[in-house]
Design a protein around this motif. Structure first.
Motif, PDB file in Angstrom:
ATOM      1  N   ASP A 136      -7.667 -72.769  30.620  1.00  0.00           N
ATOM      2  CA  ASP A 136      -8.569 -73.005  32.116  1.00  0.00           C
ATOM      3  C   ASP A 136      -7.209 -71.989  32.914  1.00  0.00           C
ATOM      4  O   ASP A 136      -7.656 -71.235  33.505  1.00  0.00           O
ATOM      5  CB  ASP A 136      -8.636 -74.083  32.424  1.00  0.00           C
ATOM      6  CG  ASP A 136     -10.721 -73.654  33.409  1.00  0.00           C
ATOM      7  OD1 ASP A 136     -10.529 -72.508  33.274  1.00  0.00           O
ATOM      8  OD2 ASP A 136     -10.599 -75.696  33.579  1.00  0.00           O
TER       9      ASP A 136
ATOM     10  N   HIS B 171     -12.031 -78.783  39.627  1.00  0.00           N
ATOM     11  CA  HIS B 171     -11.350 -77.614  40.914  1.00  0.00           C
ATOM     12  C   HIS B 171     -11.009 -78.159  41.617  1.00  0.00           C
ATOM     13  O   HIS B 171     -10.966 -79.776  42.381  1.00  0.00           O
ATOM     14  CB  HIS B 171     -12.328 -76.897  40.550  1.00  0.00           C
ATOM     15  CG  HIS B 171     -12.117 -75.635  38.645  1.00  0.00           C
ATOM     16  ND1 HIS B 171     -11.021 -75.073  38.830  1.00  0.00           N
ATOM     17  CD2 HIS B 171     -12.315 -76.417  37.762  1.00  0.00           C
ATOM     18  CE1 HIS B 171     -11.461 -74.538  37.111  1.00  0.00           C
ATOM     19  NE2 HIS B 171     -12.175 -75.404  36.868  1.00  0.00           N
TER      20      HIS B 171
ATOM     21  N   HIS C 137     -13.172 -83.221  34.614  1.00  0.00           N
ATOM     22  CA  HIS C 137     -12.283 -81.982  34.949  1.00  0.00           C
ATOM     23  C   HIS C 137     -13.002 -81.511  36.211  1.00  0.00           C
ATOM     24  O   HIS C 137     -13.946 -81.135  36.548  1.00  0.00           O
ATOM     25  CB  HIS C 137     -13.443 -81.313  33.845  1.00  0.00           C
ATOM     26  CG  HIS C 137     -12.512 -79.464  34.084  1.00  0.00           C
ATOM     27  ND1 HIS C 137     -11.980 -79.132  33.248  1.00  0.00           N
ATOM     28  CD2 HIS C 137     -13.041 -78.960  34.553  1.00  0.00           C
ATOM     29  CE1 HIS C 137     -12.145 -77.783  33.092  1.00  0.00           C
ATOM     30  NE2 HIS C 137     -12.533 -77.366  33.943  1.00  0.00           N
TER      31      HIS C 137
END
Ligand code: KIV
Ligand code: ZN
Length: 551
Positions: A40, A246, A244
């Motif tokens: 990522d 952001h 996960h």
């Protein structure tokens, strides 16, 4: 901007979770960590890392203590495939480290991914497909059932190929990508469909990763989504629930921490939050947030500077100066009151060894992550006397008396203000020297002798007054009293000594001692002076002249 944003945007609907438990919980242990820096993080770089940069970063991640590392997307390019092969063939991963690879639910990609893993010790095959309404509608133009079929078919394709990974310990991971924008009921349905294929058990769990692919809501909403899944999904004990996040709304860390309270077991992220757009979760911050609550994160950031160095070199990114824990300015106090409080907090700690950390304004001991106390305080025009005094003392052993700090603080601030920038300790010392020690007009010293008899000290002083020689005698119960008396005989308006202290200077100094003297004139004016000399008596005489020169 839109005059009425409600016409263009709408709030994300909350999850119905009346009995939510996460707000009452506290974190007591570190989660499993997975670094996705090499995937990522790498995919979001202007210039992606080359193989040797990836290898260096991989070794650094291993050294930090990551046991699960997503090393790339081997089916995406030859570079990715080759990197994976090198890690495996050169046995770069320690036996307890899982190499994680990402793949979409497509046969050709799955085939190539499995091929890239042959001979590995421990691998996590991470399959994902997008599940949110916008992705279903806009990107795929498929119904819920059709999207579910993509996931189920992908899961089967992986399962059918596992026999090719004999001798490799395999863990399977599924991500309903854009989970946080997906209806929770549908996220559950599609995840359970994948579970039906992979058949995880409490002994051989699978990872269910629930990405906040794009942050669209407040972190409490993500926590509710995680708690809802943890409560409602079948066979929870056969799952490792993974987060996960952001950082689109700047709450990636908060969402992860609340997600852990909500029952998750594992966290994916990157060093310093590198990643697509505003980045991924910053693993360093979450780990050190745990650490500051007394929970060992099982990741080693004791030499953060070395990690930053590798990170910046391999990614071409920089760590911003105010980045939590890692930023250059994080352990720097500019405000005078902060500096004073820090100084007192650090002094208290020295008296109570072993006490819990409780220094105002410093979340953790900078030394724990390889930072230095010297970085804690710098001086600018807003710095108070405490910061000025701390710097002079910590860098040069100059211990200004409290009252003198009050006099010199504003003088230093004024000088720094004129410079329009912060100053180093050496510059501050130069200011002090110029203000006190190097003042030689109107009075300067040529010679000073004393003799003592029956408790009476007599002195003979040879001075210059604006360059003209002046000589006088005086007497008193000590050399300074004799000097003060001598001055009155020479017609200098009366003054008295109201404060006096002295100490040896640190070994680096050519002069051995510094003396600080405060005088008070008959009309009530007070001034400090400082004198430096190898002879302590002469240092005091110089300090008196320095004070007179400042009237
Ligand atoms: O952000 C995301 O959703 C991802 C998935 C591939 C897990 O990176
Ligand atoms: Zn991501």
């Amino acid at each position: 901007m839109h005059p009425d944003p409600s016409k263009k945007y709408r709030a994300f609907p909350p999850v119905h979770l009346p009995d939510r438990q996460w707000p009452n919980r506290v974190l007591t242990a570190a989660p499993r960590w997975c670094s996705v820096d090499l995937r990522d993080g790498n995919q979001a770089l202007a210039v992606p890392m080359n193989v040797s940069q990836k290898l260096e970063l991989f070794q650094t991640l291993v050294k930090i203590g990551f046991k699960e590392i997503e090393v790339g997307f081997p089916s995406a390019s030859n570079t990715e495939f080759t990197f994976n092969r090198r890690l495996i063939e050169e046995k770069r991963a320690p036996d307890d480290v899982w190499l994680q690879v990402l793949v979409q639910a497509r046969e050709d990609l799955i085939e190539r991914t499995v091929e890239s893993l042959i001979g590995a010790k421990k691998v996590i095959i991470h399959m994902y497909n997008s599940t949110s309404p916008a992705q279903r509608r806009v990107v795929f133009g498929k119904s819920k059932d059709e999207i579910k079929a993509i996931a189920v078919n992908g899961a089967k394709m992986i399962k059918d190929r596992l026999h090719r990974l004999k001798g490799t310990e395999v863990m399977l991971q599924y991500s309903p990508e854009s989970f946080s924008m997906t209806e929770v009921e549908y996220a559950k349905e599609i995840s359970e469909a994948v579970m039906d294929v992979w058949q995880p058990t409490p002994q051989h769990k699978m990872i269910l990763n629930l990405p906040d692919t794009v942050e669209v809501a407040m972190p409490n909403v993500y926590a509710d989504q995680i708690e809802w899944i943890c409560k409602n999904i079948k066979h929870r004990d056969s799952l490792i629930i993974s987060l996960h996040t952001h950082n689109d709304r700047c709450t990636g860390v908060a969402a992860t921490e609340l997600g852990l309270l909500a029952g998750a077991d594992r966290v994916e992220g990157t060093l310093f939050g590198n990643g697509e757009r505003t980045g991924n979760l910053d693993l360093v911050t979450v780990a050190l947030n745990l650490y500051m609550h007394g929970i060992h994160p099982k990741l080693d950031f004791s030499n953060l500077a070395a990690i930053i160095d590798v990170y910046e070199r391999s990614t071409g990114m920089t760590v911003p100066p105010r980045q939590p824990y890692a930023g250059e300015l994080v352990f720097t106090a500019f405000s005078g009151s902060h500096q004073d409080a820090i100084k007192k907090g650090l002094a208290e700690r020295e008296k109570i060894p072993g006490a819990h950390w409780d220094v105002p304004y410093l979340t953790i001991d900078p030394a724990d992550i390889g930072r230095e106390y010297r970085e804690v305080i710098r001086v600018n025009s807003q710095s108070g006397k405490g910061g000025v005094a701390y710097l002079l003392e910590s860098e040069f052993g100059i211990e200004l008396p409290k009252d003198m700090q009050r006099e010199f603080g504003p003088i230093a601030n004024d000088a720094v203000d004129k410079l329009g920038r912060e100053v180093s300790g050496a510059e501050l010392k130069a200011m002090f020297w110029q203000e006190y020690v190097e003042r030689i007009t109107p009075w300067s010293l040529k010679g000073f002798e004393t003799e003592s008899k029956n408790g009476v000290v007599k002195c003979r002083a040879q001075l210059l007054r604006n360059g003209q020689a002046v000589e006088f005698k005086g007497e008193g119960n000590g050399p300074l009293a004799a000097l003060v008396h001598g001055f009155t005989t020479a017609g200098v308006p009366r003054f008295e000594i109201t404060n006096y202290s002295e100490h040896a200077l640190s070994s680096g100094e050519t002069a051995a001692a510094i003396s600080y003297i405060q005088i008070k004139t008959a009309d009530g004016q007070t001034r400090w002076g400082a004198g430096v000399d190898t002879n302590i008596e002469l240092a005091s005489v110089r300090a008196v002249l320095s004070a007179l020169n400042r009237l």
